[in-house]
Write a protein that holds these residues in place. Sequence first.
Motif, mmCIF file in Angstrom:
data_model
loop_
_atom_site.group_PDB
_atom_site.id
_atom_site.type_symbol
_atom_site.label_atom_id
_atom_site.label_comp_id
_atom_site.label_asym_id
_atom_site.label_seq_id
_atom_site.Cartn_x
_atom_site.Cartn_y
_atom_site.Cartn_z
ATOM 1 N N LYS A 273 -4.065 -16.748 2.495
ATOM 2 C CA LYS A 273 -3.083 -15.895 1.181
ATOM 3 C C LYS A 273 -4.219 -14.716 0.863
ATOM 4 C CE LYS A 273 1.000 -17.163 -0.325
ATOM 5 N NZ LYS A 273 2.216 -17.477 -1.000
ATOM 6 N N PRO A 274 -5.347 -15.690 -0.156
ATOM 7 C CA PRO A 274 -6.061 -15.151 -0.954
ATOM 8 C C PRO A 274 -6.393 -13.889 0.189
ATOM 9 C CG PRO A 274 -6.314 -17.441 -0.413
ATOM 10 C CD PRO A 274 -5.410 -16.956 -0.755
ATOM 11 N N LEU A 275 -7.349 -14.156 1.338
ATOM 12 C CA LEU A 275 -8.099 -13.696 1.823
ATOM 13 C C LEU A 275 -7.038 -12.105 2.398
ATOM 14 C CD1 LEU A 275 -10.182 -12.743 4.023
ATOM 15 C CD2 LEU A 275 -9.264 -14.018 6.037
ATOM 16 N N LEU A 276 -5.927 -12.907 2.536
ATOM 17 C CA LEU A 276 -5.019 -10.743 2.683
ATOM 18 C C LEU A 276 -4.699 -10.113 1.757
ATOM 19 C CD1 LEU A 276 -2.339 -12.841 5.372
ATOM 20 C CD2 LEU A 276 -3.693 -10.604 5.865
ATOM 21 N N GLN A 277 -4.856 -10.870 0.377
ATOM 22 C CA GLN A 277 -4.845 -10.277 -0.294
ATOM 23 C C GLN A 277 -5.962 -9.571 -0.930
ATOM 24 O OE1 GLN A 277 -4.731 -12.140 -4.842
ATOM 25 N NE2 GLN A 277 -2.442 -11.414 -5.220
ATOM 26 N N LYS A 278 -7.313 -9.965 -0.795
ATOM 27 C CA LYS A 278 -8.487 -9.002 -1.124
ATOM 28 C C LYS A 278 -8.451 -8.114 -0.045
ATOM 29 C CE LYS A 278 -10.169 -11.415 -4.576
ATOM 30 N NZ LYS A 278 -10.574 -10.622 -6.046
ATOM 31 N N SER A 279 -7.766 -8.359 1.021
ATOM 32 C CA SER A 279 -8.324 -7.286 2.006
ATOM 33 C C SER A 279 -7.404 -6.401 2.341
ATOM 34 C CB SER A 279 -7.663 -7.570 3.524
ATOM 35 O OG SER A 279 -8.258 -8.530 4.136
ATOM 36 N N ILE A 280 -6.721 -5.998 0.744
ATOM 37 C CA ILE A 280 -6.034 -5.142 0.681
ATOM 38 C C ILE A 280 -6.157 -4.680 -0.705
ATOM 39 C CG2 ILE A 280 -3.794 -3.433 0.085
ATOM 40 C CD1 ILE A 280 -4.055 -4.118 3.229
ATOM 41 N N ALA A 281 -6.808 -3.142 -1.586
ATOM 42 C CA ALA A 281 -8.113 -1.752 -2.406
ATOM 43 C C ALA A 281 -6.406 -1.677 -2.285
ATOM 44 C CB ALA A 281 -8.596 -1.822 -2.018
ATOM 45 N N ILE A 282 -5.807 -1.477 -3.772
ATOM 46 C CA ILE A 282 -4.799 -0.253 -4.061
ATOM 47 C C ILE A 282 -5.686 -0.009 -4.846
ATOM 48 C CG2 ILE A 282 -2.706 -0.535 -5.531
ATOM 49 C CD1 ILE A 282 -2.679 -2.151 -3.866
ATOM 50 N N GLY A 283 -4.881 1.682 -4.158
ATOM 51 C CA GLY A 283 -6.120 2.816 -5.174
ATOM 52 C C GLY A 283 -4.635 3.813 -5.970
ATOM 53 N N LYS A 284 -4.137 4.943 -5.810
ATOM 54 C CA LYS A 284 -3.694 5.283 -6.414
ATOM 55 C C LYS A 284 -2.586 4.891 -6.335
ATOM 56 C CE LYS A 284 -1.630 10.049 -6.882
ATOM 57 N NZ LYS A 284 -1.024 11.273 -5.370
ATOM 58 N N ALA A 285 -1.649 4.760 -7.956
ATOM 59 C CA ALA A 285 -0.118 4.134 -7.873
ATOM 60 C C ALA A 285 -0.478 4.749 -9.690
ATOM 61 C CB ALA A 285 -0.601 2.857 -8.605
ATOM 62 N N GLU A 286 1.315 5.830 -8.866
ATOM 63 C CA GLU A 286 1.837 7.085 -9.811
ATOM 64 C C GLU A 286 2.753 7.778 -9.665
ATOM 65 O OE1 GLU A 286 -1.502 9.126 -10.690
ATOM 66 O OE2 GLU A 286 -1.195 11.053 -9.253
ATOM 67 N N TYR A 287 4.231 8.065 -10.157
ATOM 68 C CA TYR A 287 4.439 8.586 -9.944
ATOM 69 C C TYR A 287 4.606 10.057 -9.857
ATOM 70 C CZ TYR A 287 7.800 4.603 -11.566
ATOM 71 O OH TYR A 287 8.785 3.038 -11.818
ATOM 72 N N ARG A 288 5.081 10.244 -8.325
ATOM 73 C CA ARG A 288 5.597 11.994 -7.928
ATOM 74 C C ARG A 288 6.814 13.230 -9.263
ATOM 75 N NH1 ARG A 288 5.375 13.119 -2.315
ATOM 76 N NH2 ARG A 288 3.398 12.439 -1.944
ATOM 77 N N SER A 289 6.022 13.728 -9.671
ATOM 78 C CA SER A 289 6.434 14.808 -10.452
ATOM 79 C C SER A 289 8.296 14.472 -10.705
ATOM 80 C CB SER A 289 5.979 16.259 -10.083
ATOM 81 O OG SER A 289 6.069 17.164 -10.663
ATOM 82 N N LYS A 290 8.304 14.304 -12.054
ATOM 83 C CA LYS A 290 10.504 14.410 -12.039
ATOM 84 C C LYS A 290 10.426 13.403 -10.879
ATOM 85 C CE LYS A 290 9.450 19.038 -14.289
ATOM 86 N NZ LYS A 290 10.046 20.197 -13.696
ATOM 87 N N SER A 291 10.143 12.333 -10.469
ATOM 88 C CA SER A 291 10.762 11.391 -10.162
ATOM 89 C C SER A 291 10.582 10.652 -10.774
ATOM 90 C CB SER A 291 10.886 11.989 -8.722
ATOM 91 O OG SER A 291 9.720 10.951 -8.167
ATOM 92 N N GLN A 292 11.308 9.121 -9.874
ATOM 93 C CA GLN A 292 11.804 7.530 -10.065
ATOM 94 C C GLN A 292 10.876 7.477 -8.527
ATOM 95 O OE1 GLN A 292 14.481 8.603 -11.383
ATOM 96 N NE2 GLN A 292 12.955 9.112 -12.884
ATOM 97 N N VAL A 293 10.117 7.862 -7.366
ATOM 98 C CA VAL A 293 9.720 7.874 -6.527
ATOM 99 C C VAL A 293 8.251 7.349 -6.720
ATOM 100 C CG1 VAL A 293 9.156 8.433 -4.086
ATOM 101 C CG2 VAL A 293 10.989 8.979 -5.320
#
Length: 370
Positions: A273-293
């Motif tokens: 589980k920690p190996l898999l967690q470290k295997s994915i790097a989270i980059g951009k995390a933001e909402y699309r303009s005027k949405s909850q997407v």
Amino acid sequence: MKKRALVILLIIFQQSYSQTHSHAGAKPMSYPDIEGYKTLKTDLHQHTVFSDGKVWPTIRVQEALRENLDAISLTEHLEYQPHKEDIPHPDRNRSYALALAEAKSHNLLIVHGSEITRSAPVGHNNAIFIKDANQLNVDKAEKAFSEAKKQGAFVFWNHPAWYAQSPKGTPILSDFQEKRIKKGELHGIEVINTVDYSEEALTLALENDLTIMGTSDIHGLIDWDYTEKGNHRPITLVFAEDKTMEGLKEALFAGRTVAVYNDLMVGKAEYLKPLLQKSIAIGKAEYRSKSQVLELQLKNISSSDLLFENQMEYSFYDSSPVFEIPAGETKRLLVKTLDTKTEIVLKLKALSCFTAPRQQPIIEWKIVID
């Protein structure tokens, strides 16, 4: 005219050859460290012409360097010596010595090992971290295991589900193995050998607290048997305190491993589980303009393609709940959070990974939203 025709034929042959033969080189493998440990990439079951393999020991070192491995072992059969008429070697340590000399100027650990080879129920077993292979070359298997223990060896059971010794294709834990485990003479088991994965071997590993192993058991060339077929060799990821022989040995005895073959990963939850967690790097995390997407960018920094299934209460905007992130690539994920959040927990099931037979881990990432 004849010269011109010959040139044309050569061009046609060259084009035809290039279209039907793959010459893709081996790609260096990379897997992230987990908290508190370095992730060592190892292949601890290989053969050369000093038993029933087809290459010189130096080739095994060169292959490992091309693929960025951290440690290998050339585990020649002690008893089975089909090339002895052409390559007589009364010293069973010779393969190790040649590999050690080849790796001297490189940061590659060469683990001294041999394969104790018997018919069922004893089977085939690798003893690594040995001091003298000649002392293991004895008539009785019990004496070979006892000697391996005296030398401080880590011993693992090779391809226990091999149909040549177990016709049903399932491993059988005999009285011999049970005695070796009780006496501290058997410590691990291959759940992946060459292209074969055994759920039953994984069950035995978990039930008997045996270290989970994955190996290539290579006899020919890595390029021919794996790379040109679009595969990585099977390996064991070992989570060690440092990249030293002592660190590797301690981690194997402690059972801190994950067996890997392409997108298949098998290991105890506390390491997988920690190996898999470290295997994915989270980059951009933001909402699309005027949405909850919410737009997320997930980069797979491992050498394994990873297949996931959504386990959140939120659904995706433009993606199937099952999706793949190929090795080294980035996946854009659009999540419908319904309300604007300041953070979410991304929860995904790793479909090609197993902590027990048919049990896939669920991995979580806490994501702060920009």
